[in-house]
Design a protein around this motif. Structure first.
Motif: not given
Length: 461
Positions: A216-221, A245-248, A279-286, A302-310
């Protein structure tokens, strides 16, 4: 299969399995239809084995009386793989749904074919591992291997082909063989494992699988981003992949699909071509990957990205993508799904999709597009009125033109749905003389043609 021989075979199956042989009309009809527009074609009997040894005995009986055999998992296939077009015995894997081993040290799991994707996901919770292959339905792993399934994670983790280590197979004469091993690689002999992965039950019956697990990746965005055109969204995807770019996950929904899911899931996304990314990986990688992707996307308008970490927010964000198929069906009352897919080299993807959009508009039928665009694979979720013969013919003609377009671009008639009966007519067009080699393998392993006959390989008559 004459009537007397068929009756003897039925009696022998009853003696072997007793009440686990069912021939009532309701059960037969439930096993004669998939998740598609194909008409119900029921088997003569449905049997429920509990082991490879019982399947071996079933196959021996069917072989002796030349009775067709159709494997059945969850019934979620879309190209008619499970239709009993010649009657026969449907083998339902409902009772063979055990997870036999989860090996943390060597990162694999050994399972029976009736284990479902959701069941495996639940068993792996808290272990630190996951299995990345996920079609949009709760399919069985045996069925996923048989159709060489993939899904949204394939751009990073590969398809079933890359994630099956070994198989236990019952051949057409009842012999049980094991292919592959639990080692990560091997150069010992023919690669039989990957001969059966994707064979759609036409060469043998999968009774056990050993599959790779991933940490399991350390972080997922996750993110969603809209674009002015499909071409802009696809060109963003192509650039991301070419830059390494290693996108999941990177999924495209066109404007019509976005309208559809907004209505179905009570969402309010802008109804324009949209990419869903993960995206899967460490916080710094992401953080670094996000910066690169945003820069590329803005270059294409592209228009503005909507990012979610939770996690809960990510699940809600991806709800639009996971609800795409049921949303399409619900969009049209009493409609029936005619889902189709193709896959092309990624450099040809923008051209293939934009030409297909023009074709859909000219045809005038409801066919929103979604795609695993990171690996060049996209789907039309066509919804038709099953009683409208003219519309049905229009949809089939659209599908034919789509396949021809993909093949002209050096692609394939299906990236993950498989052939079944729905795409039989395109096999020779795609493979040419290689179809004869496929038939040679089929005849060597199944000389009586009892293993899911009429699927995958076009008739040579």
């Amino acid at each position: 299969m004459d009537t007397q021989s068929k009756q003897i075979g039925f009696e022998q199956l009853q003696a072997l399995l007793q009440d686990r042989v069912v021939d009532n009309e309701t059960t037969r009809n439930e096993h004669g239809v998939g998740f598609s527009y194909h008409a119900c074609t029921p088997p003569d009997w449905v049997v429920y084995p509990s082991s490879a040894e019982e399947i071996s005995e079933i196959v021996k009986i069917c072989s002796a009386h030349q009775i067709p055999i159709i494997p059945f998992g969850a019934g979620t296939s879309v190209e008619g793989h499970i239709l009993a077009i010649n009657g026969g015995v449907c083998i339902d894997f409902h009772l063979m749904n055990q997870i036999l081993e989860i090996n943390h040290a060597d990162m694999y799991a050994t399972i029976q074919p009736g284990v479902t994707r959701n069941q495996l996901d639940e068993a792996l919770q808290g272990t630190g591992f996951f299995f990345p292959i996920g079609p949009g339905v709760n399919a069985t792993l045996g069925g996923m291997a048989s159709t060489r399934a993939s899904g949204t994670n394939a751009v990073r983790y590969g398809t079933m082909k890359e994630n099956v280590l070994s198989l236990k197979i019952v051949l057409a004469d009842g012999q049980i063989i094991k292919t592959g091993s639990k080692a990560k690689k091997s150069s010992a002999g023919y690669d039989l494992t990957h001969l059966f992965v994707g064979a759609e039950g036409t060469l043998g019956i999968i009774t056990e699988l050993t599959i790779k697990l991933h940490s399991c990746p350390k972080a997922i965005y996750a993110a969603v981003c809209s674009f002015p055109t499909v071409e802009a969204a696809v060109n963003t995807t192509i650039t991301i992949i070419q830059k390494g770019i290693p996108i999941a996950k990177i999924e495209l929904l066109d404007a019509q699909m976005m309208t559809t899911i907004n209505r179905y899931s009570d969402l309010n996304y802008e109804e324009v071509p949209t990419l869903f990314l993960e995206f899967h990986g460490s916080e710094s990688e992401l953080e670094e990957q996000i910066t690169q992707v945003e820069t590329i996307a803005k270059r294409f308008g592209a228009k503005e990205f909507i990012w979610e970490k939770d996690e809960a927010a990510r699940i809600k964000l991806w709800l639009a993508r996971t609800d795409a198929a049921p949303a399409s069906v619900a969009y049209r009352k009493d409609g029936q799904l005619m889902s189709t897919d193709v896959c092309v080299p990624i450099s040809r993807l923008a051209k293939c999709i934009t030409e297909t959009q023009s074709d859909i508009q000219e045809t005038g039928i409801y066919a929103p597009i979604l795609g695993h665009v990171g690996d060049g694979n996209f789907h039309l979720t066509i919804v038709i009125d099953p009683d409208d013969a003219e519309e049905f013919e229009k949809a089939k003609a659209l599908n034919k033109r789509l396949v021809k377009r993909a093949l002209d671009m050096e692609g394939t008639c299906t990236g993950e749905h498989g052939i079944g009966i729905g795409k039989l007519s395109y096999m020779t067009l795609e493979h040419g003389e290689a179809v004869n080699t496929m038939w040679a393998i089929k005849k060597a392993l199944d000389p009586l043609n009892i293993m899911n006959p009429g699927k995958l390989l076009p008739s040579t008559d």
